[in-house]
Design a protein around this motif. Structure first.
Motif, short mmCIF file in Angstrom:
data_model
loop_
_atom_site.label_atom_id
_atom_site.label_comp_id
_atom_site.label_asym_id
_atom_site.label_seq_id
_atom_site.Cartn_x
_atom_site.Cartn_y
_atom_site.Cartn_z
N SER A 268 56.31 35.16 48.68
CA SER A 268 56.48 35.20 47.22
C SER A 268 56.45 36.62 46.71
CB SER A 268 55.36 34.41 46.53
OG SER A 268 55.37 33.06 46.89
N LYS A 269 57.27 36.88 45.71
CA LYS A 269 57.28 38.14 44.98
C LYS A 269 57.07 37.85 43.50
CE LYS A 269 58.86 41.56 47.84
NZ LYS A 269 58.32 42.94 47.91
N VAL A 270 56.46 38.78 42.79
CA VAL A 270 56.29 38.63 41.35
C VAL A 270 57.62 38.90 40.65
CG1 VAL A 270 55.18 39.57 39.29
CG2 VAL A 270 53.85 39.23 41.38
N ALA A 271 58.01 37.98 39.77
CA ALA A 271 59.19 38.18 38.92
C ALA A 271 58.73 38.79 37.59
CB ALA A 271 59.90 36.85 38.67
N ASP A 272 59.40 39.81 37.14
CA ASP A 272 58.99 40.53 35.93
C ASP A 272 59.32 39.68 34.70
OD1 ASP A 272 58.20 42.38 34.09
OD2 ASP A 272 59.96 43.68 34.31
N LYS A 273 58.32 38.96 34.19
CA LYS A 273 58.52 38.10 33.04
C LYS A 273 57.41 38.30 32.02
CE LYS A 273 62.23 35.85 34.36
NZ LYS A 273 63.49 35.87 33.58
N LYS A 274 57.75 38.08 30.76
CA LYS A 274 56.76 38.15 29.70
C LYS A 274 55.70 37.08 29.92
CE LYS A 274 56.32 38.24 24.67
NZ LYS A 274 57.02 38.15 23.37
N ALA A 279 47.51 42.36 35.88
CA ALA A 279 47.29 42.74 37.28
C ALA A 279 48.48 42.40 38.17
CB ALA A 279 46.04 42.05 37.81
N ALA A 280 49.43 41.59 37.67
CA ALA A 280 50.57 41.18 38.50
C ALA A 280 51.46 42.35 38.88
CB ALA A 280 51.40 40.13 37.75
N ILE A 281 51.47 43.40 38.05
CA ILE A 281 52.34 44.53 38.32
C ILE A 281 51.97 45.26 39.60
CG2 ILE A 281 51.01 46.27 37.05
CD1 ILE A 281 53.70 47.29 35.92
N ASN A 282 50.73 45.07 40.06
CA ASN A 282 50.26 45.75 41.26
C ASN A 282 50.45 44.94 42.54
OD1 ASN A 282 49.03 48.03 42.47
ND2 ASN A 282 47.08 46.93 42.62
N ILE A 283 50.92 43.69 42.42
CA ILE A 283 51.12 42.85 43.61
C ILE A 283 52.46 43.15 44.24
CG2 ILE A 283 51.42 40.48 44.43
CD1 ILE A 283 49.46 39.58 42.30
N ASP A 284 52.46 43.42 45.54
CA ASP A 284 53.69 43.68 46.27
C ASP A 284 54.32 42.36 46.71
OD1 ASP A 284 55.77 44.89 47.56
OD2 ASP A 284 54.65 45.33 49.38
N ASP A 285 53.62 41.60 47.56
CA ASP A 285 54.10 40.28 47.93
C ASP A 285 52.95 39.42 48.44
OD1 ASP A 285 53.54 41.05 50.54
OD2 ASP A 285 55.58 40.89 51.26
N SER A 286 53.23 38.13 48.63
CA SER A 286 52.24 37.17 49.12
C SER A 286 52.91 36.34 50.20
CB SER A 286 51.77 36.29 47.96
OG SER A 286 50.88 35.28 48.41
N GLN A 287 52.29 36.30 51.39
CA GLN A 287 52.87 35.55 52.51
C GLN A 287 51.86 34.54 53.03
OE1 GLN A 287 55.21 37.69 55.43
NE2 GLN A 287 55.13 39.55 54.20
N THR A 314 47.92 38.65 50.64
CA THR A 314 48.56 39.29 49.50
C THR A 314 48.43 40.80 49.65
OG1 THR A 314 47.97 37.43 48.08
CG2 THR A 314 48.64 39.47 46.99
N SER A 315 49.56 41.49 49.58
CA SER A 315 49.55 42.95 49.67
C SER A 315 49.82 43.56 48.30
CB SER A 315 50.60 43.44 50.67
OG SER A 315 51.89 43.03 50.29
N PHE A 316 49.45 44.83 48.16
CA PHE A 316 49.50 45.49 46.85
C PHE A 316 50.32 46.77 46.92
CE2 PHE A 316 45.64 43.06 47.30
CZ PHE A 316 45.58 42.33 46.13
N LYS A 317 50.88 47.18 45.77
CA LYS A 317 51.68 48.39 45.70
C LYS A 317 50.83 49.65 45.76
CE LYS A 317 55.25 46.06 42.98
NZ LYS A 317 55.92 45.93 41.66
N SER A 318 49.59 49.54 45.34
CA SER A 318 48.67 50.67 45.43
C SER A 318 48.12 50.75 46.84
CB SER A 318 47.52 50.48 44.43
OG SER A 318 46.77 49.33 44.79
#
Length: 371
Positions: A268-274, A279-287, A314-318
């Motif tokens: 899974s990847k986060v879709a940029d939605k209102k 904290a979702a902006i920092n999630i890279d992906d979830s497997q 779950t991995s993070f962009k930071s």
């Protein structure tokens, strides 16, 4: 006298009507669960819980309109056998048309096709108030409001059947973001039909089942803590609600009579939605992935033993270390009839990030009755 006459007239009309009566159905499932806790930074808190596990009541019906076309409808409501929550939250409900040759169109509120793929492979589905199944640690287990669903007919091929399902959803308001409706479903973002959608394709054969599903911008939970019984977790990772793009693959193999081997993989990847949590902006992906097995004992057909291991990372962009959730469950079912069974299970879960680690054992037993 007039009241009696009116009542008799209504009953007479109802019983003589050409319309098919709706079918009442449902399920009551309650369990007794023991969840001991060992905290490093606070006092231990062992808990005995009575849990209601997806108990529900529903009505459904089908009315023949022509030789091939029927009107269909269904509505389900959840209730809580343990009395802990408010009854009658919403489950699937729809009205639609079904053609024997071309499939069915349904309008209402519905599970995503991707979610429905988990049922054939998740042996502990709904256990411990939905926290022991993959819902507790993975994305993708969602029911969506304001949808149109197409279900294909079964297409025979080489001894098996292909089936496909497509769901398109609208948020009904371009300025509104995703949200949990707190009534058993989620609302997508946007005002266009198809701003968010889900689809699946499966092939079932007497020896095996394979399926592929995809969610586009469907609101879901990331960083789940499953059945963790803790008021002070070591990992300090909070659940994140965000729109998700998810790919799910499932497989089930029955190599010998009574034995079923099961597996699932998804990313899974986060879709940029209102409406996404900050904290979702920092999630890279979830497997996530799952392996499991069920075996119906020979000469003891009422008994089924099962085991399942599931994991989600779950991995993070930071530079933050991955958050890993792992669950191992063992269990046995005894079916009195097709409607009634008693079951027991034991399990162990871990939730960790770097050196921080939460651990949760569990044991329980329950009774399920379908009607």
């Amino acid at each position: 006298m007039k009241m009696k006459l009116a009542l008799a007239t209504i009953i007479s009309i109802a019983t003589s009507s050409a319309f098919a009566a709706p079918k009442l159905y449902g399920e009551i499932d309650a369990s007794l669960d023991y969840l001991p806790e060992v905290n490093a930074n606070s006092s231990d808190r062992d808990v005995w819980k009575i849990n209601s596990n997806s108990s529900f009541l529903g009505i459904k019906g089908e009315e023949k309109l022509t030789e091939h076309l029927s009107a269909i409808y269904l509505a389900e409501w959840a209730f809580y056998a343990d009395g802990d929550k408010t009854d009658w939250s919403q489950r699937n409900r729809y009205v639609g048309l079904k053609d024997d040759r071309f499939g069915a169109i349904k309008v209402g509120k519905h599970n995503t096709p991707l979610k429905d793929l988990s049922s054939p492979v998740d042996s502990f589905n709904n256990y411990i108030s939905n926290k022991a199944d993959i819902t507790g640690i993975m994305t993708g287990e969602n029911r969506v409001n304001n949808v149109v669903v197409y279900d294909s007919p079964e297409l025979a091929f080489n001894g098996g059947n292909f089936e496909a399902s497509v769901l398109v959803a609208t948020g009904e308001n371009k300025s509104k973001g995703i949200e949990d409706d707190n009534r058993g479903g989620v609302n997508v973002a946007g005002g266009g039909l198809g701003d968010a959608w889900s689809a699946s394709l499966s092939y079932s054969h007497p020896l095996f089942l394979v399926g592929l599903g995809y969610d586009k911008a469907i609101p879901s939970d990331f960083l789940g803590h499953g059945l963790l019984n803790s008021s002070d977790t070591e990992t300090q990772v909070d659940e994140v609600f965000a729109a998700a793009n998810t790919v799910r693959v499932i497989g089930r193999l029955t190599p010998i009579e009574g034995l079923a081997l099961k597996t699932l993989y998804q990313t899974s990847k986060v879709a940029d939605k209102k409406g996404n949590d900050d904290a979702a902006i920092n999630i890279d992906d979830s497997q996530g992935w799952l392996i499991g097995a069920e075996y119906k004992l020979p000469n003891q057909s009422k008994w089924t033993v099962k085991a399942q291991y599931s994991q989600n990372s779950t991995s993070f962009k930071s530079n933050a270390v991955d958050f890993d959730a792992k669950q191992l469950l063992l269990g046995a079912d005894y079916s009195f009839t097709k409607q009634a069974k008693v079951y027991g299970y034991a399990g162990y879960s871990t939730f960790e990030q770097a050196s921080a680690k939460d651990k949760q054992p569990v044991a329980g037993t329950g009774l399920e009755f379908k009607f």
